[in-house]
Design a protein around this motif. Structure first.
Motif, mmCIF file in Angstrom:
data_model
loop_
_atom_site.group_PDB
_atom_site.id
_atom_site.type_symbol
_atom_site.label_atom_id
_atom_site.label_comp_id
_atom_site.label_asym_id
_atom_site.label_seq_id
_atom_site.Cartn_x
_atom_site.Cartn_y
_atom_site.Cartn_z
ATOM 1 N N HIS A 93 -21.317 -1.579 -12.804
ATOM 2 C CA HIS A 93 -22.552 -1.537 -12.733
ATOM 3 C C HIS A 93 -22.523 -3.076 -11.976
ATOM 4 O O HIS A 93 -24.046 -3.257 -11.677
ATOM 5 N N HIS A 94 -21.739 -3.851 -11.359
ATOM 6 C CA HIS A 94 -21.971 -4.986 -10.743
ATOM 7 C C HIS A 94 -21.165 -4.297 -9.271
ATOM 8 O O HIS A 94 -20.454 -5.572 -8.820
ATOM 9 N N PRO A 95 -21.294 -3.507 -7.899
ATOM 10 C CA PRO A 95 -20.920 -4.049 -6.993
ATOM 11 C C PRO A 95 -20.164 -4.776 -6.179
ATOM 12 O O PRO A 95 -18.735 -4.778 -5.655
ATOM 13 N N GLU A 96 -21.205 -6.242 -5.947
ATOM 14 C CA GLU A 96 -20.459 -7.335 -5.721
ATOM 15 C C GLU A 96 -19.660 -7.339 -5.959
ATOM 16 O O GLU A 96 -18.506 -8.239 -5.109
ATOM 17 N N SER A 97 -18.827 -7.407 -7.284
ATOM 18 C CA SER A 97 -17.773 -7.764 -7.630
ATOM 19 C C SER A 97 -16.566 -7.426 -6.749
ATOM 20 O O SER A 97 -15.805 -7.607 -7.159
ATOM 21 N N ALA A 98 -16.766 -6.175 -6.540
ATOM 22 C CA ALA A 98 -15.940 -5.694 -5.280
ATOM 23 C C ALA A 98 -14.956 -6.775 -4.970
ATOM 24 O O ALA A 98 -13.663 -6.537 -4.245
ATOM 25 N N LEU A 99 -15.658 -7.392 -4.181
ATOM 26 C CA LEU A 99 -15.673 -8.796 -3.361
ATOM 27 C C LEU A 99 -14.650 -9.935 -3.859
ATOM 28 O O LEU A 99 -13.970 -10.691 -3.183
ATOM 29 N N ASN A 100 -14.489 -9.546 -4.646
ATOM 30 C CA ASN A 100 -13.076 -10.559 -5.681
ATOM 31 C C ASN A 100 -12.637 -9.432 -7.066
ATOM 32 O O ASN A 100 -12.839 -10.313 -7.966
ATOM 33 N N ALA A 101 -11.994 -8.284 -6.277
ATOM 34 C CA ALA A 101 -11.738 -7.582 -7.129
ATOM 35 C C ALA A 101 -10.388 -6.635 -6.252
ATOM 36 O O ALA A 101 -10.203 -6.885 -5.418
ATOM 37 N N PRO B 190 -3.866 -7.885 -1.622
ATOM 38 C CA PRO B 190 -5.130 -8.232 -1.044
ATOM 39 C C PRO B 190 -6.531 -8.085 -1.931
ATOM 40 O O PRO B 190 -6.050 -7.365 -2.548
ATOM 41 N N ILE B 191 -7.272 -9.168 -2.380
ATOM 42 C CA ILE B 191 -8.093 -8.730 -2.779
ATOM 43 C C ILE B 191 -9.573 -9.388 -1.456
ATOM 44 O O ILE B 191 -9.401 -9.578 -0.653
ATOM 45 N N GLY B 192 -10.800 -7.608 -2.609
ATOM 46 C CA GLY B 192 -11.856 -7.880 -1.399
ATOM 47 C C GLY B 192 -11.745 -6.063 -1.098
ATOM 48 O O GLY B 192 -11.317 -5.504 -1.295
ATOM 49 N N VAL B 193 -12.717 -6.320 0.292
ATOM 50 C CA VAL B 193 -13.481 -5.367 0.655
ATOM 51 C C VAL B 193 -13.287 -5.117 2.700
ATOM 52 O O VAL B 193 -12.721 -6.741 2.559
ATOM 53 N N GLY B 194 -13.457 -4.145 3.185
ATOM 54 C CA GLY B 194 -13.428 -4.493 4.863
ATOM 55 C C GLY B 194 -11.860 -3.778 5.247
ATOM 56 O O GLY B 194 -11.022 -3.362 4.703
ATOM 57 N N GLY B 195 -12.435 -3.964 6.631
ATOM 58 C CA GLY B 195 -11.843 -3.981 7.656
ATOM 59 C C GLY B 195 -9.847 -4.544 7.039
ATOM 60 O O GLY B 195 -8.946 -3.452 7.233
ATOM 61 N N ALA B 196 -9.916 -5.565 7.183
ATOM 62 C CA ALA B 196 -8.448 -6.331 6.836
ATOM 63 C C ALA B 196 -8.063 -5.716 5.667
ATOM 64 O O ALA B 196 -6.269 -5.652 5.478
ATOM 65 N N VAL B 197 -8.304 -5.224 4.553
ATOM 66 C CA VAL B 197 -7.763 -4.351 3.621
ATOM 67 C C VAL B 197 -6.959 -3.415 3.999
ATOM 68 O O VAL B 197 -5.969 -3.307 3.621
ATOM 69 N N ASN B 198 -7.993 -2.751 4.568
ATOM 70 C CA ASN B 198 -7.072 -1.549 5.344
ATOM 71 C C ASN B 198 -6.123 -1.664 6.727
ATOM 72 O O ASN B 198 -5.317 -0.939 6.412
ATOM 73 N N THR B 199 -6.003 -2.784 7.137
ATOM 74 C CA THR B 199 -5.190 -3.182 7.982
ATOM 75 C C THR B 199 -4.203 -3.294 7.294
ATOM 76 O O THR B 199 -2.565 -3.302 7.664
ATOM 77 N N ALA B 200 -4.001 -4.283 6.190
ATOM 78 C CA ALA B 200 -2.944 -4.440 4.994
ATOM 79 C C ALA B 200 -2.121 -3.088 4.848
ATOM 80 O O ALA B 200 -0.845 -3.486 4.248
ATOM 81 N N LEU B 201 -3.001 -2.264 4.442
ATOM 82 C CA LEU B 201 -2.937 -1.225 3.641
ATOM 83 C C LEU B 201 -1.684 -0.348 4.649
ATOM 84 O O LEU B 201 -1.582 0.835 4.392
ATOM 85 N N LEU B 202 -1.578 -0.232 5.927
ATOM 86 C CA LEU B 202 -0.991 0.098 6.654
ATOM 87 C C LEU B 202 0.692 0.367 6.990
ATOM 88 O O LEU B 202 1.419 1.334 6.860
ATOM 89 N N ARG B 203 0.660 -1.095 6.447
ATOM 90 C CA ARG B 203 2.746 -0.905 6.471
ATOM 91 C C ARG B 203 2.499 -2.343 5.246
ATOM 92 O O ARG B 203 3.142 -2.862 5.529
ATOM 93 N N PRO B 204 1.662 -2.021 4.077
ATOM 94 C CA PRO B 204 2.244 -2.329 2.737
ATOM 95 C C PRO B 204 3.387 -2.644 2.221
ATOM 96 O O PRO B 204 4.469 -1.848 2.555
ATOM 97 N N THR B 205 3.888 -3.956 1.438
ATOM 98 C CA THR B 205 4.881 -4.206 0.772
ATOM 99 C C THR B 205 5.215 -2.753 -0.576
ATOM 100 O O THR B 205 4.266 -1.955 -1.433
ATOM 101 N N PRO B 206 6.585 -2.450 -1.091
ATOM 102 C CA PRO B 206 6.639 -1.738 -2.016
ATOM 103 C C PRO B 206 5.812 -2.427 -3.224
ATOM 104 O O PRO B 206 5.093 -0.878 -3.572
ATOM 105 N N MET B 207 5.730 -3.204 -3.575
ATOM 106 C CA MET B 207 4.529 -3.806 -4.100
ATOM 107 C C MET B 207 3.575 -4.391 -3.840
ATOM 108 O O MET B 207 3.620 -5.453 -3.405
ATOM 109 N N PHE B 208 2.250 -4.480 -4.271
ATOM 110 C CA PHE B 208 1.463 -5.849 -4.074
ATOM 111 C C PHE B 208 1.598 -6.319 -6.512
ATOM 112 O O PHE B 208 1.038 -5.784 -7.045
ATOM 113 N N THR B 209 1.421 -8.150 -5.854
ATOM 114 C CA THR B 209 1.791 -8.307 -7.283
ATOM 115 C C THR B 209 -0.216 -9.536 -7.563
ATOM 116 O O THR B 209 -0.534 -9.551 -6.289
ATOM 117 N N TYR B 210 -0.805 -8.852 -8.245
ATOM 118 C CA TYR B 210 -1.915 -9.501 -8.807
ATOM 119 C C TYR B 210 -1.662 -10.559 -10.262
ATOM 120 O O TYR B 210 -1.534 -9.650 -10.973
#
Length: 295
Positions: A62-70, A167-187
């Motif tokens: 209901h608040h798409p802008e929240s994707a920038l902080n998720a 990573p948190i947020g949206v955009g190309g930086a996220v996709n780049t971080a996912l090219l060779r991700p570590t086995p686990m992301f922790t949040y």
């Protein structure tokens, strides 16, 4: 004068003895808390708690802008599995911690498996004062990470398998971080007096007894996480939370992604869109984006 120093020395000894006694008491209480956590929780309650925790990490449809902080939608879409749990840590010099939660796996058809119970607990030593309740989401990015939870026994974060702040947020930086991700992301999200949260060395244990109590028979985690058991109605809120986050519309949102460095509380380090790696952290408490009211 010698009498004065004698009194100071006696007072120091008394304070030291009181601190040691308090430390011993904290250890005993922490151990008792760990034992209670290891024997008292139920899977149906853990799945409801997991749904609530996960919802706080994911974008609100209901608040798409929240994707920038998720947790990014793309991270969730590529996840092989999710481990969701809380850890209560308390101590004065001595420290104790106990936690519980669930792990689920993405099946071949894109749906999610039945949950398996996990727990953590332990006692340590360090200059720590206060108490802290932390909530964690660990995104399993590889088949090896998922297999570590499925085979049973203990999984040590950052041990056999590498882990990094996700990573948190949206955009190309996220996709780049996912090219060779570590086995686990922790949040993590933390409240209390401890500054900074680290999962390094944390052992997560399969709760075979809790699984058996819920499913009515002893079912190995590998069977639960491979889809041999239908997903229970008790976990529906958890599945619905994931489905809602995966359907969020990110169209029109600015490219904005960052990580929260270990040892920071509210601080952020922007991701480089070209490399997907974090730059220098911003000042403590400063956020690149705060979707106020979105969570």
């Amino acid at each position: 004068m010698s009498s004065f120093f004698g009194k100071v020395q006696a007072m120091g000894s008394k304070v030291g003895a009181q601190a040691a006694q308090f430390g011993t008491q904290v250890v005993a209480e922490a151990q008792a808390g760990s034992t209670k956590a290891m024997t008292g929780f139920k899977l149906e309650n853990e799945t409801l708690k997991a749904a609530r925790i996960l919802q706080a990490f994911l974008a609100d449809p209901h608040h798409p802008e929240s994707a920038l902080n998720a947790i990014p939608k793309e991270v969730l879409a590529r996840a092989k599995g999710l481990a969701i749990f809380t850890v209560l840590k308390a101590g004065f010099v001595w420290s104790g911690k106990a936690g519980s939660g669930v792990v689920i796996a993405r099946l071949a058809d894109g749906t999610w498996s039945a949950p398996s119970c996990i727990a953590t607990g332990g006692v340590g030593f360090g200059l720590q004062i206060g108490a802290d309740l932390s909530e964690f989401v660990v995104v399993l990015n590889s088949d090896e990470a998922l297999a570590a939870f499925a085979k049973g026994g203990n999984v040590t974060i950052g041990g056999q398998l590498g882990a990094s702040a996700g990573p948190i947020g949206v955009g190309g930086a996220v996709n780049t971080a996912l090219l060779r991700p570590t086995p686990m992301f922790t949040y993590s999200k933390s409240r209390g007096l401890f500054a900074g949260v680290s999962l390094e060395g944390t052992a997560l244990i399969e709760r075979k007894d809790a699984n058996e109590a819920f499913y009515g028979q002893a079912i190995p985690a590998v069977d639960l996480l491979s889809g041999k058991v239908p997903p229970p109605e008790a976990a529906s809120a958890l599945y619905e939370t994931i489905e809602a986050a995966e359907s969020i519309d990110e169209a029109g949102l600015p490219d904005q992604a960052y990580v929260v460095p270990e040892g920071q509380l509210g601080g952020t380090a922007p991701l480089d869109p070209a490399t997907g790696s974090a730059g220098p952290p911003t000042s403590q408490g400063q956020k690149l984006f705060d979707a106020t009211g979105a969570h």
